[in-house]
Each structure stands twice: as structure tokens, then as C-alpha cells.
Enzyme design. Structure first.
Site, PDB file in Angstrom:
ATOM      1  N   HIS A  77       0.858  -1.204   0.000  1.00  0.00           N
ATOM      2  CA  HIS A  77       0.000   0.000   0.000  1.00  0.00           C
ATOM      3  C   HIS A  77       0.883   1.239   0.000  1.00  0.00           C
ATOM      4  O   HIS A  77       1.543   1.520   1.002  1.00  0.00           O
ATOM      5  CB  HIS A  77      -0.897   0.009   1.251  1.00  0.00           C
ATOM      6  CG  HIS A  77      -1.796   1.210   1.351  1.00  0.00           C
ATOM      7  ND1 HIS A  77      -3.115   1.102   1.731  1.00  0.00           N
ATOM      8  CD2 HIS A  77      -1.590   2.522   1.147  1.00  0.00           C
ATOM      9  CE1 HIS A  77      -3.679   2.299   1.740  1.00  0.00           C
ATOM     10  NE2 HIS A  77      -2.751   3.199   1.392  1.00  0.00           N
TER      11      HIS A  77
ATOM     12  N   HIS B 106       1.427   5.491  -1.948  1.00  0.00           N
ATOM     13  CA  HIS B 106       1.021   6.573  -2.843  1.00  0.00           C
ATOM     14  C   HIS B 106       2.260   7.145  -3.507  1.00  0.00           C
ATOM     15  O   HIS B 106       3.171   7.601  -2.818  1.00  0.00           O
ATOM     16  CB  HIS B 106       0.295   7.665  -2.045  1.00  0.00           C
ATOM     17  CG  HIS B 106      -0.880   7.137  -1.283  1.00  0.00           C
ATOM     18  ND1 HIS B 106      -2.157   7.146  -1.787  1.00  0.00           N
ATOM     19  CD2 HIS B 106      -0.960   6.523  -0.071  1.00  0.00           C
ATOM     20  CE1 HIS B 106      -2.977   6.580  -0.911  1.00  0.00           C
ATOM     21  NE2 HIS B 106      -2.274   6.190   0.136  1.00  0.00           N
TER      22      HIS B 106
ATOM     23  N   LYS C  77      -9.677  -0.360  -5.178  1.00  0.00           N
ATOM     24  CA  LYS C  77      -9.651   0.312  -3.880  1.00  0.00           C
ATOM     25  C   LYS C  77     -10.975   0.998  -3.591  1.00  0.00           C
ATOM     26  O   LYS C  77     -11.467   1.784  -4.398  1.00  0.00           O
ATOM     27  CB  LYS C  77      -8.522   1.350  -3.869  1.00  0.00           C
ATOM     28  CG  LYS C  77      -8.420   2.193  -2.603  1.00  0.00           C
ATOM     29  CD  LYS C  77      -7.850   1.404  -1.445  1.00  0.00           C
ATOM     30  CE  LYS C  77      -7.837   2.214  -0.146  1.00  0.00           C
ATOM     31  NZ  LYS C  77      -6.724   3.143  -0.057  1.00  0.00           N
TER      32      LYS C  77
ATOM     33  N   HIS D 226     -10.320   1.310   2.411  1.00  0.00           N
ATOM     34  CA  HIS D 226     -10.046   2.348   3.414  1.00  0.00           C
ATOM     35  C   HIS D 226     -11.192   2.259   4.413  1.00  0.00           C
ATOM     36  O   HIS D 226     -12.303   2.679   4.127  1.00  0.00           O
ATOM     37  CB  HIS D 226      -9.971   3.742   2.778  1.00  0.00           C
ATOM     38  CG  HIS D 226      -9.610   4.801   3.778  1.00  0.00           C
ATOM     39  ND1 HIS D 226      -8.396   5.453   3.785  1.00  0.00           N
ATOM     40  CD2 HIS D 226     -10.288   5.290   4.848  1.00  0.00           C
ATOM     41  CE1 HIS D 226      -8.352   6.305   4.808  1.00  0.00           C
ATOM     42  NE2 HIS D 226      -9.501   6.225   5.463  1.00  0.00           N
TER      43      HIS D 226
ATOM     44  N   ASP E 249       1.769   2.760   3.377  1.00  0.00           N
ATOM     45  CA  ASP E 249       0.909   3.938   3.181  1.00  0.00           C
ATOM     46  C   ASP E 249       1.750   5.203   3.039  1.00  0.00           C
ATOM     47  O   ASP E 249       1.308   6.291   3.412  1.00  0.00           O
ATOM     48  CB  ASP E 249      -0.111   4.086   4.318  1.00  0.00           C
ATOM     49  CG  ASP E 249      -1.225   5.058   3.958  1.00  0.00           C
ATOM     50  OD1 ASP E 249      -1.424   5.323   2.756  1.00  0.00           O
ATOM     51  OD2 ASP E 249      -1.882   5.558   4.884  1.00  0.00           O
TER      52      ASP E 249
END
Ligand code: NCD
Ligand code: ZN
Length: 347
Positions: A17, A19, A103, A140, A251
Site C-alpha cells: 500500500h 502513494h 480500492k 479504506h 501507506d
């Protein structure tokens, strides 16, 4: 190096996970992840979000182009689910090998989630299809109603969304992303084998005091927000338990320094540069360094039905200084643990 320097070599890990953003920021942060991880699940919350197979394919190409020469790294793409995304498009991306998962962002839950799902019932046709073809759902897990305390949003999500969802789709593979509470850890531990969770470095290390230590601390702010100490301990027990239901997902979520240090600061912690070092410290402190490899390199691929990585990485017990800031494509980012000394060094 002295003969008694402690070294730890494990199978090369993956990040399930993170970004990467896009453009200059993406180009600046990809090398940090590629240095430590063989693969990473790339979250689709760009502006605009990645909702089509073609957009995901193009984004994957941009990421691959940003991997430094000589580094071996594979981005694993995800589909951003919206209220009206077509089941055919979601399934096509999976079947063509572009998306490895989709997601679910509840609308308004976090950074760039405005196009997220307003009611999970809207997704039922998509989820039914995903269940049928074995496509995993990354979640999430927070409700977003303004009347629910922000520290209770994850626990409420379990009862209000996750349990009904599993009742409807008992075979759907679900990854409860970045869990932060005892409630979530207990739920996942007791759930059937098709339910797993990722755990970030910051939720193993910080409790909610970190948000207010001597003043307001925007660099400790991420979503789901860090919780009480009892929750940190429970999440940490889950991560270090050896259970295959829990695996590494940083994350890592870079935001420019001025976007964090702002009147309305962005949620997200940029931990990619020293992620493994922090995880190693946690597992060592808890006396289970031998379980780091399972958490970092085995449980994730097993859950996603992917081969284990062939190579290895080595960490040594030696001090490393985390810079106060890093420059990234014209921006400055403050990394997790900025200005501190970590006790494991990536070799
Ligand atoms: C993430 C981001 O900035 O994209 N932020 C965060 O605090 N974790 C989004 C997310 O994963 O919630
Ligand atoms: Zn995230």
C-alpha cells in the site's frame, strides 16, 4: 565492518500500500521505494483518480520510466472505485493484468477521495464480479459521517460496512488497509482467510499523543489518524504475531512541506525512505526479528497469490540519520522520523 555487527538478511520485501502521486513528485519518490521493495501496490487516488484501464496502464508506464536504471521494481496498479464505475471495466483491467486489486474509498474519507463511494450498496454489482473472478478489494476502512468521532471511525466501519459486506460477499478477498485499532486487529484475526490487513510503520510507533507533542504536529497526521496507546499496542501485536493475515503496507503518502504545515494540513506521512528500518526496529524491540520476513516478504504475496521475490535485502544494526527534509521535484518533503537516528541501516 566489525565481526560482531548484527546483520539481518531477508527475502526482498514488497509494499502492499503506497502513494506515488504523479509528475515530478512521483519521479522523485519512486526511487526510495524501488530501493527497498521489489513490488508495491500503488494507490489510485490521483487527481483525477485512476478509474479506467487505460489511465492505469499509462500511469504504470510513467512509474516504470521513473525507476532508476539497474533497479528492479514492479508497480502493481489498483482501480479507484466510484459509485458508478462499470463492473466490466473493473474486471477487464484485472483480466488484462493491469489492475491487481480495486480500492474502496468511502467518499470524503481521505486525500482525494471526493469521487469515492457514497454507499457501498452502489458497488454491489462490481463486488459480485470481483468476488467471482478473485479480484481483491482494498478498503479504506472508515465511516465518514460528521457525527462520528474521528477516533471511532474505523471501529464503526467494521460494524456498519465491513460485516454486512462480508455477509453479502463471503468469498471476496478483502484487505483492510492501514489498520489502526484493536477493533480492526481483532476483527481481522478472527475473520476467515480471505480477509487480511496491512500495517504502516507509523501506526506501530506512534500513539495519538504524537499529534500534540509540545504543539501541533502536522507530520504525525495521517488517515486513519493515530489512536490511543492501547490500540497501537494491539496493532503492533498483530503485526509481530506471525499471523499470515497481517502484512507490510507503508501507506507512504508524500505531501509538500507547505501542504502539511498549513491552516488545513494534508493527511499523509512520507515514510518510504526508511520504511524497512522502522519495521526492523519494531520487530527487534518486540524480540521477534525472525518474524520480519514473513510480515514484509511472505504474507502479502501469499494473500495476493503472487510468487515470492527471489532476491534478498540486508539490514545491519548501525545508526542512520534521517534527514530533516528531502527535496522532491521542486518541493520539500519532511520524511517520517525526520531528524532522528534509527538503529538499523539498509545495506
Ligand atoms: C493518503 C494520501 O495522502 O493519499 N493519506 C493518508 O493520510 N494516509 C490517503 C490514505 O491512504 O488515506
Ligand atoms: Zn493510503
Amino acid at each position: 565492518m566489525t565481526a560482531d555487527t548484527m546483520r539481518l538478511t531477508i527475502r526482498r520485501p514488497d509494499d502492499w500500500h503506497l502513494h506515488f502521486r504523479d509528475g515530478a513528485m512521483m519521479e522523485a519518490v519512486v526511487p526510495y521505494t524501488a530501493r527497498q521493495f521489489a513490488r508495491a501496490i500503488v494507490m489510485p487516488n490521483l487527481k483525477p483518480p485512476v478509474t479506467t484501464v487505460e489511465a492505469a496502464r499509462a500511469y504504470r508506464e510513467r512509474i516504470i520510466a521513473a525507476v532508476p536504471a539497474g533497479m528492479d521494481f514492479t508497480p502493481l496498479m489498483t482501480c479507484y472505485l466510484t459509485d458508478n464505475i462499470a463492473a466490466d471495466e473493473v474486471a477487464r483491467g484485472f483480466e488484462e493484468g493491469v489492475w491487481v486489486a480495486a480500492k474502496l474509498y468511502p467518499a470524503g474519507a481521505t486525500t482525494n477521495s471526493d469521487s469515492g463511494v457514497t454507499d457501498v450498496a452502489n458497488l454491489y454489482p462490481v463486488l459480485q464480479r470481483m468476488e467471482a473472478i478473485g479480484m481483491p478489494l482494498c478498503v479504506h476502512g472508515e465511516v465518514t459521517h460528521s457525527d462520528v468521532d474521528i477516533f471511532d471511525r474505523e471501529a464503526r466501519f467494521i460494524d456498519e460496512v465491513l460485516i454486512p459486506l462480508l455477509a453479502h460477499f463471503p468469498d471476496l478477498k478483502i484487505i483492510f488497509e492501514h489498520i489502526t485499532t484493536k477493533d480492526a486487529a481483532d476483527f481481522v484475526m478472527a475473520a476467515p482467510a480471505n480477509v487480511a490487513a496491512t500495517i504502516t510503520p507509523q501506526h506501530l510507533v506512534l500513539n495519538r499523543n504524537a499529534l500534540f507533542e509540545g504543539g501541533l504536529r502536522p507530520h504525525a497526521y495521517c488517515l486513519p489518524v493515530v489512536k490511543r496507546e492501547e490500540h497501537r499496542r494491539a496493532v503492533r501485536r498483530a503485526a509481530t504475531s506471525g499471523s499470515p493475515k497481517f502484512f507490510l503496507g507503508t501507506d507512504s503518502a508524500p505531501h509538500a512541506r507547505d501542504a502539511k504545515e498549513s491552516d488545513c494540513g494534508c493527511a499523509g506521512i512520507f515514510n518510504a525512505p526508511f520504511a524497512l528500518e522502522v519495521y526492523a526496529t519494531v520487530f527487534e524491540e518486540d524480540g521477534v526479528l525472525d518474524r520480519l520476513e514473513g510480515f514484509a516478504s511472505v504474507h502479502g504475496p501469499a494473500f495476493y497469490d503472487m510468487p515470492l521475490n527471489e532476491g534478498t535485502v540486508t539490514l545491519e544494526k548501525a545508526p542512520v540519520d534521517v534527514p530533516a527534509e528531502l527535496s522532491a521535484g521542486g518541493d520539500v518533503i519532511v520524511p517520517f522520523r525526520a531528524g532522528e537516528m534509527l538503529s538499523w541501516r539498509f545495506v
